[in-house]
Scaffold this motif. Structure first.
Motif, mmCIF file in Angstrom:
data_model
loop_
_atom_site.group_PDB
_atom_site.id
_atom_site.type_symbol
_atom_site.label_atom_id
_atom_site.label_comp_id
_atom_site.label_asym_id
_atom_site.label_seq_id
_atom_site.Cartn_x
_atom_site.Cartn_y
_atom_site.Cartn_z
ATOM 1 N N ASN A 1 0.822 -1.207 0.000
ATOM 2 C CA ASN A 1 0.000 0.000 0.000
ATOM 3 C C ASN A 1 0.863 1.268 0.000
ATOM 4 N N GLY A 2 2.143 1.097 -0.281
ATOM 5 C CA GLY A 2 3.047 2.238 -0.271
ATOM 6 C C GLY A 2 3.293 2.787 1.126
ATOM 7 N N TRP A 3 3.102 1.941 2.136
ATOM 8 C CA TRP A 3 3.298 2.304 3.542
ATOM 9 C C TRP A 3 2.327 3.390 4.016
ATOM 10 N N THR A 4 1.215 3.546 3.320
ATOM 11 C CA THR A 4 0.180 4.485 3.739
ATOM 12 C C THR A 4 -0.543 3.904 4.948
ATOM 13 N N VAL A 5 -0.795 4.725 5.943
ATOM 14 C CA VAL A 5 -1.414 4.234 7.174
ATOM 15 C C VAL A 5 -2.901 3.948 6.965
ATOM 16 N N GLU A 6 -3.355 2.841 7.570
ATOM 17 C CA GLU A 6 -4.776 2.505 7.666
ATOM 18 C C GLU A 6 -5.079 2.411 9.164
ATOM 19 N N TYR A 7 -6.190 2.968 9.588
ATOM 20 C CA TYR A 7 -6.581 2.887 10.996
ATOM 21 C C TYR A 7 -7.687 1.846 11.134
ATOM 22 N N VAL A 8 -7.491 0.914 12.057
ATOM 23 C CA VAL A 8 -8.498 -0.113 12.317
ATOM 24 C C VAL A 8 -8.971 0.065 13.751
ATOM 25 N N GLU A 9 -10.272 0.325 13.914
ATOM 26 C CA GLU A 9 -10.847 0.532 15.240
ATOM 27 C C GLU A 9 -11.934 -0.481 15.570
ATOM 28 N N GLN A 10 -12.276 -1.310 14.591
ATOM 29 C CA GLN A 10 -13.256 -2.375 14.816
ATOM 30 C C GLN A 10 -13.054 -3.445 13.754
ATOM 31 N N GLY A 11 -13.646 -4.603 13.985
ATOM 32 C CA GLY A 11 -13.518 -5.684 13.005
ATOM 33 C C GLY A 11 -12.200 -6.410 13.138
ATOM 34 N N SER A 12 -11.529 -6.605 12.010
ATOM 35 C CA SER A 12 -10.276 -7.350 12.024
ATOM 36 C C SER A 12 -9.275 -6.733 11.055
ATOM 37 N N ILE A 13 -8.039 -7.179 11.189
ATOM 38 C CA ILE A 13 -6.936 -6.687 10.363
ATOM 39 C C ILE A 13 -6.515 -7.825 9.448
ATOM 40 N N ARG A 14 -6.504 -7.574 8.177
ATOM 41 C CA ARG A 14 -6.058 -8.575 7.204
ATOM 42 C C ARG A 14 -4.535 -8.575 7.153
ATOM 43 N N ILE A 15 -3.949 -9.769 7.352
ATOM 44 C CA ILE A 15 -2.505 -9.960 7.241
ATOM 45 C C ILE A 15 -2.288 -10.867 6.029
ATOM 46 N N ASP A 16 -2.071 -10.261 4.873
ATOM 47 C CA ASP A 16 -2.012 -11.012 3.617
ATOM 48 C C ASP A 16 -0.926 -12.076 3.582
ATOM 49 N N CYS A 17 0.279 -11.735 4.000
ATOM 50 C CA CYS A 17 1.372 -12.695 3.872
ATOM 51 C C CYS A 17 1.215 -13.894 4.813
ATOM 52 N N LEU A 18 0.344 -13.793 5.799
ATOM 53 C CA LEU A 18 0.024 -14.926 6.668
ATOM 54 C C LEU A 18 -1.312 -15.555 6.280
#
Length: 90
Positions: A58-75
């Motif tokens: 994502n070009g190291w652009t920040v995404e803020y996650v405050e609910q739900g889940s975080i996708r970890i693609d390489c895992l």
């Protein structure tokens, strides 16, 4: 041995305290971007239920996650925010 392990990291999860947040977002982020294998850098906020997600794809652009889940693609997995903060009161 530490350098070998560090160079092969694909993800970095780090707690971020108020007094270290600026360093975590600047110096550490820049250093981690230099690791060719690193794909994801997560800063876990200690004062709020929020995770900052930085991804190489994502070009190291920040995404803020405050609910739900975080996708970890390489895992190939989802990390529920509820699990990240499972032992945190409130």
């Amino acid at each position: 041995m530490f350098k070998t392990i560090t160079k092969q990291r694909r993800n970095r999860f780090a707690p971020s305290a108020t007094h270290t947040a600026r360093i975590d977002r600047r110096e550490k982020l820049l250093a981690y971007q230099g690791l060719p294998s690193l794909q994801t850098y997560l800063l876990v906020d200690q004062d709020a239920r929020r995770v900052e997600v930085y991804r190489r794809a994502n070009g190291w652009t920040v995404e803020y996650v405050e609910q739900g889940s975080i996708r970890i693609d390489c895992l190939d997995t989802e990390l529920p925010l509820a699990e990240v903060y499972a032992d945190v009161p409130g």
